[in-house]
Design an enzyme around this catalytic site. Structure first.
Site, PDB file in Angstrom:
ATOM      1  N   LYS A 183       0.838  -1.207   0.000  1.00 47.42           N
ATOM      2  CA  LYS A 183       0.000   0.000   0.000  1.00 47.42           C
ATOM      3  C   LYS A 183       0.877   1.263   0.000  1.00 47.42           C
ATOM      4  CE  LYS A 183      -3.227  -2.857  -0.184  1.00 47.42           C
ATOM      5  NZ  LYS A 183      -4.334  -3.419   0.520  1.00 47.42           N
TER       6      LYS A 183
HETATM    7  C1  LIG Z   1      -5.331  -4.547   0.850  1.00 45.67           C
HETATM    8  C2  LIG Z   1      -6.787  -4.414   0.803  1.00 45.67           C
HETATM    9  C3  LIG Z   1      -7.599  -4.711   1.905  1.00 45.67           C
HETATM   10  C4  LIG Z   1      -7.086  -5.398   3.138  1.00 45.67           C
HETATM   11  O1  LIG Z   1      -6.041  -4.784   3.771  1.00 45.67           O
HETATM   12  P1  LIG Z   1      -5.236  -5.561   4.895  1.00 45.67           P
HETATM   13  O2  LIG Z   1      -4.522  -4.495   5.659  1.00 45.67           O
HETATM   14  O3  LIG Z   1      -4.291  -6.482   4.178  1.00 45.67           O
HETATM   15  O4  LIG Z   1      -6.200  -6.308   5.732  1.00 45.67           O
HETATM   16  C5  LIG Z   1      -8.941  -4.417   1.828  1.00 45.67           C
HETATM   17  N1  LIG Z   1      -9.489  -3.910   0.713  1.00 45.67           N
HETATM   18  C6  LIG Z   1      -8.761  -3.648  -0.378  1.00 45.67           C
HETATM   19  C7  LIG Z   1      -9.438  -3.059  -1.574  1.00 45.67           C
HETATM   20  C8  LIG Z   1      -7.394  -3.915  -0.385  1.00 45.67           C
HETATM   21  O5  LIG Z   1      -6.665  -3.702  -1.487  1.00 45.67           O
END
Ligand SMILES: *Cc1c(COP(=O)(O)O)cnc(C)c1O
Length: 385
Positions: A183
């Site tokens: 992210k």
């Molecule tokens: C990465 C992601 C999540 C989950 O995030 P985590 O921190 O890994 O639990 C949820 N929704 C979307 C659209 C994502 O890309």
């Protein structure tokens, strides 16, 4: 061809951030504590949110929110099928039913128009996704939710630094951010729930730590009573101070990271104008700041004579990593079988699910790396081996 493999994404972590993490390791307090508190405050200050609660992942934060809202058996929750599976899994684990909204074919964003026809008297919650770093049209979706008395939670996993009409995502309403390593900013694993609903935040704060009225740092802080009461059964989704320390450093870099992402994305856009077989996503026409979490393109298989998977394999052979965000959730085995979902129900989602891939994009890259990706794409399209 590149001699070194270009990964789809690598985190950017400075020596200063590493030193800060080591300081926490040496400090005598490594789990949830003062660093988490500072990280929550800093995130609220950055986004303009009334309050933030740090959690171990966006998934954990979303789970707490669904529980706090009392989402359960008989409830319907509207969300896109063009998303990561985590939210949909949670809706099912709560005993509720996911109802899938189609997305705009060229932005991959849900709209009021795709959501509204799905609302029934069982609809309790709408979870739109700010996709790839672009915001959904919040005004129209907020208006719909409030007209119909339905809760709204924004999946902001891709949207750290995204602005909608001049305000950061997270400032208004309730949203969940992810700090997974791919992210826009990372804490290793981690997430943040932002909300302007103080009652909801208090519930999330309790649910993320066993359902206790306070968390363990509060319990051990001087002058507090050592025993805390369970208010309701809760989870164990707190963030550690080790992670929060990294988060503070990353948040301070977020604008620099996102400016770099934007520069790389613009370079991709310029170079892709000459390649008609590869179609990038469109960006929304309302005012926004794109966080460029992902740079997604679609392979026009009619023109290329090769499908997305072959194209990805061709790039890999040429030392270019790619990602796939995402395969349509409603066609995954469990969802298709359990809810009787079939191809043809969500045409735009399905069209993209077969054609999308994510090109390498992260602040550690240079525009020369983007040129390498473009060269490898042209080479793959030309069928050279
Ligand atoms: C990465 C992601 C999540 C989950 O995030 P985590 O921190 O890994 O639990 C949820 N929704 C979307 C659209 C994502 O890309």
């Amino acid at each position: 061809m590149r001699s070194q493999f270009l990964p789809f994404s690598t985190p950017s972590i400075s020596e200063e951030e590493i030193r800060d993490v080591v300081d926490v390791l040496r400090s005598g307090w490594i789990t949830t504590g003062a660093k988490c508190g500072r990280f929550e405050d800093a995130f609220s200050e950055y986004t303009g949110a009334a309050g933030s609660v740090a959690v171990c992942s966006a998934t954990g934060g979303m789970h707490c929110l669904l529980q706090a809202l009392g989402i359960g058996l008989g409830d319907e929750v509207i969300t896109p099928a063009m998303t990561w599976v985590s939210t949909v899994n949670l809706i099912c684990l709560q005993g509720a039913t996911p109802v899938f909204a189609d997305v705009d074919r060229d932005t991959l964003l849900v709209t009021r128009e795709t959501i509204e026809p799905l609302i029934t008297d069982k609809t309790r919650l709408i979870i739109p996704v700010h996709f790839a770093g672009a915001p959904v049209d919040l005004d129209s979706i907020r208006e719909l939710a409030s007209e119909r008395g339905i809760a709204l939670i924004e999946d902001a996993a891709h949207a750290a630094g995204t602005k909608y009409k001049g305000s950061f995502v997270g400032k208004q309403g309730t949203s969940v951010f992810s700090f997974h390593p791919i992210k826009n900013m990372t804490t290793g694993e981690g997430g943040m729930v932002c909300s302007d609903d103080q009652d909801l935040l208090t519930k999330v704060k309790s649910l993320k730590f066993h359902g206790l009225a306070v968390d363990s740092f509060d319990r051990q802080a001087q002058g507090r009573t050592p025993q805390a009461q369970v208010m309701q059964p809760g989870y164990k989704y707190n963030l550690t101070d080790i992670s929060a320390s990294l988060g503070l450093g990353q948040l301070a870099q977020l604008d620099v990271f996102n400016a770099k992402r934007q520069e790389l994305a613009e370079h991709y856009q310029t170079r892709l104008r000459g390649i008609s077989e590869i179609i990038p996503l469109a960006t929304p026409d309302y005012p926004h700041t794109h966080a460029w979490h992902l740079f997604i393109v679609r392979v026009d298989s009619d023109k290329t004579g090769m499908d997305r998977n072959q194209f990805m394999a061709g790039l890999k052979e040429r030392n270019i990593g790619t990602g796939l965000h995402f395969r349509a959730v409603h066609l995954q085995k469990y969802y298709a079988e359990t809810f009787g979902l079939k191809k043809g129900m969500l045409p735009n989602t399905e069209w993209n699910s077969d054609r999308i891939l994510s090109l390498p994009l992260c602040p550690a890259m240079s525009t020369a790396d983007v040129d390498d990706v473009i060269d490898a794409m042209q080479d793959t399209l030309a069928g050279k081996h």
